[in-house]
Design an enzyme around this catalytic site. Structure first.
Site, PDB file in Angstrom:
ATOM      1  N   GLY A 181       0.801  -1.212   0.000  1.00 33.89           N
ATOM      2  CA  GLY A 181       0.000   0.000   0.000  1.00 33.89           C
ATOM      3  C   GLY A 181       0.833   1.262   0.000  1.00 33.89           C
ATOM      4  O   GLY A 181       2.073   1.232  -0.016  1.00 33.89           O
ATOM      5  N   THR A 209       1.112   3.665   2.354  1.00 36.85           N
ATOM      6  CA  THR A 209       1.729   4.108   3.605  1.00 36.85           C
ATOM      7  C   THR A 209       3.069   3.421   3.848  1.00 36.85           C
ATOM      8  O   THR A 209       4.049   4.068   4.237  1.00 36.85           O
ATOM      9  CB  THR A 209       0.787   3.847   4.795  1.00 36.85           C
ATOM     10  OG1 THR A 209      -0.452   4.531   4.561  1.00 36.85           O
ATOM     11  CG2 THR A 209       1.388   4.373   6.087  1.00 36.85           C
ATOM     12  N   GLY A 231      -6.241  -3.099  -1.058  1.00 35.86           N
ATOM     13  CA  GLY A 231      -5.334  -3.237  -2.189  1.00 35.86           C
ATOM     14  C   GLY A 231      -5.249  -4.649  -2.727  1.00 35.86           C
ATOM     15  O   GLY A 231      -4.475  -4.922  -3.653  1.00 35.86           O
ATOM     16  N   GLU A 248      -0.435 -10.603   3.264  1.00 28.79           N
ATOM     17  CA  GLU A 248      -0.200  -9.724   4.416  1.00 28.79           C
ATOM     18  C   GLU A 248      -0.433 -10.475   5.727  1.00 28.79           C
ATOM     19  O   GLU A 248       0.321 -10.312   6.701  1.00 28.79           O
ATOM     20  CB  GLU A 248      -1.125  -8.506   4.327  1.00 28.79           C
ATOM     21  CG  GLU A 248      -0.726  -7.527   3.243  1.00 28.79           C
ATOM     22  CD  GLU A 248      -1.751  -6.439   2.999  1.00 28.79           C
ATOM     23  OE1 GLU A 248      -1.413  -5.446   2.353  1.00 28.79           O
ATOM     24  OE2 GLU A 248      -2.909  -6.591   3.465  1.00 28.79           O
ATOM     25  N   LYS A 303      -7.795   6.620   9.191  1.00 28.02           N
ATOM     26  CA  LYS A 303      -8.075   5.186   9.327  1.00 28.02           C
ATOM     27  C   LYS A 303      -8.447   4.799  10.756  1.00 28.02           C
ATOM     28  O   LYS A 303      -8.744   3.636  11.023  1.00 28.02           O
ATOM     29  CB  LYS A 303      -6.845   4.383   8.888  1.00 28.02           C
ATOM     30  CG  LYS A 303      -6.282   4.782   7.526  1.00 28.02           C
ATOM     31  CD  LYS A 303      -7.296   4.604   6.416  1.00 28.02           C
ATOM     32  CE  LYS A 303      -6.751   5.064   5.073  1.00 28.02           C
ATOM     33  NZ  LYS A 303      -5.615   4.272   4.593  1.00 28.02           N
TER      34      LYS A 303
END
Length: 304
Positions: free
Chosen positions: A99, A101, A171, A177, A195
């Protein structure tokens, strides 16, 4: 991309040390500034000059004095704080999430590695994107079959509730993950404060991602709707027609349950459906979450 920025990206920086995949230009009349490992270059007619930043800065576009730049800065501050707290010279095996971030986690890890502070043995990716980040930063790449126990894993989230339960998978990478987070001694979430929610589904309105086997996506859709969710097969955007296909070759169904006050019950019911590979509900996995704010501050939440 301007002619100057394009030339610099192709010629001035060695291919192995640039993050071409993450250069993006926003349509605007204001100049964009790119930082390439300590050198700052403007996309307008401004002259080339040296950035005095003490650490090399990776190739990410920045737009000053805009809401977007404040959000990106918030993500960066959260990542820098998390990496600085959890990674030392003794940290050898590090999981890298996916992602927008987590890009800044890799930025900080490279800065500290180049400064001689870190000597990690391997970085384990959670997606094709994460793998490219690691390679472009010249950090050592590994996988879970080589290194089955990680010291720490960093990843973003689509939403985090008051107990650090997360929705992930916006995503489309939540299966890998989860594998990386599960096999890490410590799982750390990094995000901007958009978030941060009291309950899941409060801010994130795109539903819980559910990865499914393609040959049974219709029966799974039917069962998910019977659970009370608004279930939709995720379709590709842009030039590709058809559904999103994950790195694992599967489909994703997004299921909107509204506010999720009993995430464990919903997660358990979804997992009973034959053909479900994994859900995007990460429950009781994160140890700590770092939230960056537009004023430059970072708030931290520990798992209860």
């Amino acid at each position: 991309m301007s002619t100057l920025a394009s030339v610099v990206a192709r010629r001035s920086i060695p291919r192995s040390t640039r993050l071409i995949s993450y250069l993006s230009i926003l349509n605007s009349n204001s100049p964009l500034q790119f930082h390439f490992f300590g050198t700052s270059i403007l996309s307008s007619n401004h002259p080339r000059h040296i950035n005095p930043h003490p650490f090399p800065v990776m190739a990410f576009p920045s737009r000053k004095f805009s809401a977007m730049s404040l959000i990106e800065k918030a993500k960066q501050q959260a990542c820098f704080a998390a990496v600085d707290e959890y990674v030392t010279s003794e940290t050898k095996f590090i999981g890298i999430g996916s992602g927008t971030t987590v890009v800044f986690c890799v930025e900080r890890l490279k800065q500290r590695t180049d400064a001689g502070e870190l000597n990690a043995v391997a970085y384990i990716p959670t997606s094709f994107q994460a793998k490219q980040l690691i390679l472009d930063a010249n950090l050592p790449l590994g996988d879970l079959n080589q290194f089955p126990e990680l010291d720490v894993a960093f990843d973003g989230a689509d939403e985090v509730d008051s107990e650090l339960n997360c929705i992930k998978g916006g995503g489309g990478c939540h299966v890998q993950e989860r594998l990386v987070a599960y096999n890490a001694k410590t799982f750390v979430v990094v995000a901007d404060d958009r978030k941060d929610s009291e309950v899941l589904g409060q801010r994130w309105n795109k539903g819980v991602p559910v990865e499914v086997l393609p040959l049974v996506y219709v029966p799974v859709l039917r069962k998910l709707k019977q659970l009370g969710g608004n279930a939709i097969l995720r379709m590709s955007g842009g030039g590709k027609a058809g559904p999103v296909v994950t790195d694992n070759g599967n489909f994703i169904i997004d299921v909107d349950f509204g506010k999720i006050t009993r995430p464990r019950e919903i997660d358990a019911e979804i997992r009973k459906i034959a053909g479900v590979v994994d859900t995007g509900l990460f429950l009781g996995m994160a140890e700590k979450a770092f939230f960056g704010h537009e004023d430059g501050s970072v708030s931290v939440r520990q798992r209860p």
